[in-house]
Write a protein that holds these residues in place. Sequence first.
Motif, short mmCIF file in Angstrom:
data_model
loop_
_atom_site.label_atom_id
_atom_site.label_comp_id
_atom_site.label_asym_id
_atom_site.label_seq_id
_atom_site.Cartn_x
_atom_site.Cartn_y
_atom_site.Cartn_z
N PHE A 106 -48.16 29.25 0.83
CA PHE A 106 -47.95 29.16 -0.60
C PHE A 106 -48.52 27.85 -1.13
O PHE A 106 -48.22 26.77 -0.61
CB PHE A 106 -46.46 29.23 -0.96
CG PHE A 106 -45.84 30.57 -0.72
CD1 PHE A 106 -45.15 30.84 0.45
CD2 PHE A 106 -45.94 31.56 -1.68
CE1 PHE A 106 -44.56 32.08 0.66
CE2 PHE A 106 -45.36 32.80 -1.48
CZ PHE A 106 -44.67 33.07 -0.30
N PHE A 121 -33.13 29.37 -1.63
CA PHE A 121 -33.42 28.09 -0.99
C PHE A 121 -32.87 26.95 -1.84
O PHE A 121 -33.03 26.92 -3.05
CB PHE A 121 -34.93 27.88 -0.87
CG PHE A 121 -35.62 28.81 0.08
CD1 PHE A 121 -36.32 29.91 -0.38
CD2 PHE A 121 -35.57 28.59 1.45
CE1 PHE A 121 -36.97 30.78 0.49
CE2 PHE A 121 -36.20 29.45 2.34
CZ PHE A 121 -36.90 30.54 1.85
N GLU A 149 -41.42 13.94 -0.40
CA GLU A 149 -41.44 15.37 -0.16
C GLU A 149 -40.18 16.03 -0.68
O GLU A 149 -39.10 15.49 -0.60
CB GLU A 149 -41.54 15.60 1.34
CG GLU A 149 -41.43 17.05 1.78
CD GLU A 149 -41.44 17.17 3.29
OE1 GLU A 149 -41.83 16.20 3.96
OE2 GLU A 149 -41.05 18.24 3.80
N LEU A 196 -43.51 22.15 4.63
CA LEU A 196 -44.60 21.47 3.93
C LEU A 196 -45.75 21.23 4.89
O LEU A 196 -45.57 20.66 5.96
CB LEU A 196 -44.12 20.14 3.36
CG LEU A 196 -45.17 19.33 2.61
CD1 LEU A 196 -45.61 20.06 1.36
CD2 LEU A 196 -44.65 17.95 2.26
N GLN A 207 -44.82 29.46 5.37
CA GLN A 207 -43.58 30.20 5.56
C GLN A 207 -43.75 31.20 6.71
O GLN A 207 -44.33 32.25 6.55
CB GLN A 207 -43.17 30.93 4.28
CG GLN A 207 -41.79 31.56 4.39
CD GLN A 207 -41.35 32.27 3.12
OE1 GLN A 207 -42.12 33.03 2.52
NE2 GLN A 207 -40.12 32.02 2.69
N SER A 236 -39.51 33.36 9.99
CA SER A 236 -38.14 32.86 9.79
C SER A 236 -37.84 32.59 8.33
O SER A 236 -36.67 32.43 7.95
CB SER A 236 -37.93 31.57 10.59
OG SER A 236 -38.74 30.52 10.03
N ARG A 237 -38.86 32.52 7.50
CA ARG A 237 -38.78 32.28 6.05
C ARG A 237 -38.43 30.84 5.67
O ARG A 237 -38.21 30.55 4.50
CB ARG A 237 -37.86 33.29 5.36
CG ARG A 237 -38.35 34.72 5.55
CD ARG A 237 -37.57 35.73 4.76
NE ARG A 237 -37.90 35.67 3.33
CZ ARG A 237 -37.31 36.44 2.42
NH1 ARG A 237 -36.40 37.31 2.78
NH2 ARG A 237 -37.64 36.31 1.14
N GLN A 238 -38.39 29.97 6.64
CA GLN A 238 -38.24 28.54 6.34
C GLN A 238 -39.48 28.06 5.59
O GLN A 238 -40.59 28.48 5.90
CB GLN A 238 -38.10 27.76 7.65
CG GLN A 238 -38.15 26.26 7.52
CD GLN A 238 -36.84 25.65 7.07
OE1 GLN A 238 -35.79 25.95 7.62
NE2 GLN A 238 -36.88 24.81 6.05
N MET A 239 -39.32 27.21 4.61
CA MET A 239 -40.45 26.64 3.87
C MET A 239 -40.81 25.31 4.52
O MET A 239 -40.00 24.38 4.55
CB MET A 239 -40.08 26.42 2.41
CG MET A 239 -39.77 27.70 1.66
SD MET A 239 -41.19 28.78 1.50
CE MET A 239 -42.15 27.90 0.27
N MET A 252 -33.79 35.76 -0.90
CA MET A 252 -33.57 34.55 -0.13
C MET A 252 -33.37 33.42 -1.14
O MET A 252 -34.16 33.30 -2.09
CB MET A 252 -34.79 34.27 0.73
CG MET A 252 -34.57 33.29 1.82
SD MET A 252 -33.71 34.08 3.20
CE MET A 252 -34.02 32.86 4.46
N PHE A 258 -36.76 21.37 1.89
CA PHE A 258 -36.11 22.67 1.73
C PHE A 258 -35.11 22.92 2.85
O PHE A 258 -35.34 22.56 4.01
CB PHE A 258 -37.16 23.78 1.78
CG PHE A 258 -37.85 24.02 0.46
CD1 PHE A 258 -38.86 23.17 0.04
CD2 PHE A 258 -37.47 25.07 -0.35
CE1 PHE A 258 -39.49 23.37 -1.18
CE2 PHE A 258 -38.10 25.28 -1.57
CZ PHE A 258 -39.11 24.43 -1.98
N GLY A 259 -34.02 23.58 2.51
CA GLY A 259 -33.11 24.09 3.51
C GLY A 259 -33.67 25.38 4.10
O GLY A 259 -34.69 25.89 3.63
N PRO A 260 -32.99 25.92 5.12
CA PRO A 260 -33.49 27.12 5.81
C PRO A 260 -33.30 28.40 5.01
O PRO A 260 -33.82 29.44 5.39
CB PRO A 260 -32.67 27.14 7.10
CG PRO A 260 -31.41 26.44 6.74
CD PRO A 260 -31.78 25.38 5.75
N TYR A 312 -47.40 25.01 1.31
CA TYR A 312 -46.25 25.28 2.15
C TYR A 312 -46.57 26.46 3.06
O TYR A 312 -47.21 27.42 2.65
CB TYR A 312 -45.01 25.63 1.33
CG TYR A 312 -44.29 24.44 0.74
CD1 TYR A 312 -44.67 23.90 -0.49
CD2 TYR A 312 -43.23 23.84 1.43
CE1 TYR A 312 -44.00 22.82 -1.03
CE2 TYR A 312 -42.57 22.75 0.90
CZ TYR A 312 -42.96 22.24 -0.34
OH TYR A 312 -42.30 21.16 -0.87
#
Lengths: 113, 115
Positions: A91, B91, B103, A47, A39, A42-45, B89, B106-108, A37
Amino acid sequence: AQTVTQSQPEMSVQEAETVTLSCTYDTSESDYYLFWYKQPPSRQMILVIRQEAYKQQNATENRFSVNFQKAAKSFSLKISDSQLGDAAMYFCARAGTASKLTFGTGTRLQVTL
Amino acid sequence: EPEVTQTPSHQVTQMGQEVILRCVPISNHLYFYWYRQILGQKVEFLVSFYNNEISEKSEIFDDQFSVERPDGSNFTLKIRSTKLEDSAMYFCASIRHRDFSYEQYFGPGTRLTVT
């Protein structure tokens, strides 16, 4: 414990070059999945790539590929032709039959001009 | 493309207060998860939820935490009495099948700050 280890806290690569991020894991299961992943700040994960453990062929997604060594429990990520937008935390994660993800501690990738 | 949504994006609360973090998983997904990431640390599993009940929880998920799917679309995480160390944070994630060929989306994330 089913752990995931990323031994490189930080890596740096020049734009257009190739970099490899390391990951090892511990599991007693025979059937599992591995993931990388990304990141960004913005800290959005996001894939990047996934690998099914039962598949011998290494997964590839455009500039991203993995080197999956099942016996060694190793799962490294290779980024080719690195771009500035690749700079992020990466990650490694594992999911077994319980399906929850177990993450490593991450590798911060810097991309320089 | 369908996506997992989370609200609010940022929540500030005082220590001891209750907070509810909300997630709307993708509509045909069946398995739901909450993860937590303390700033600068790795992402940690909190709880998984299937068929209206908890299927697995970590040792982090103590009596102060609860999850609920109240109306078939929302999936909530409640912290009853927040502590400073709950700042992180959070998630939400979902998958359609237990088979991980699919898959885990994940949310933001919701950034929770406890003061």
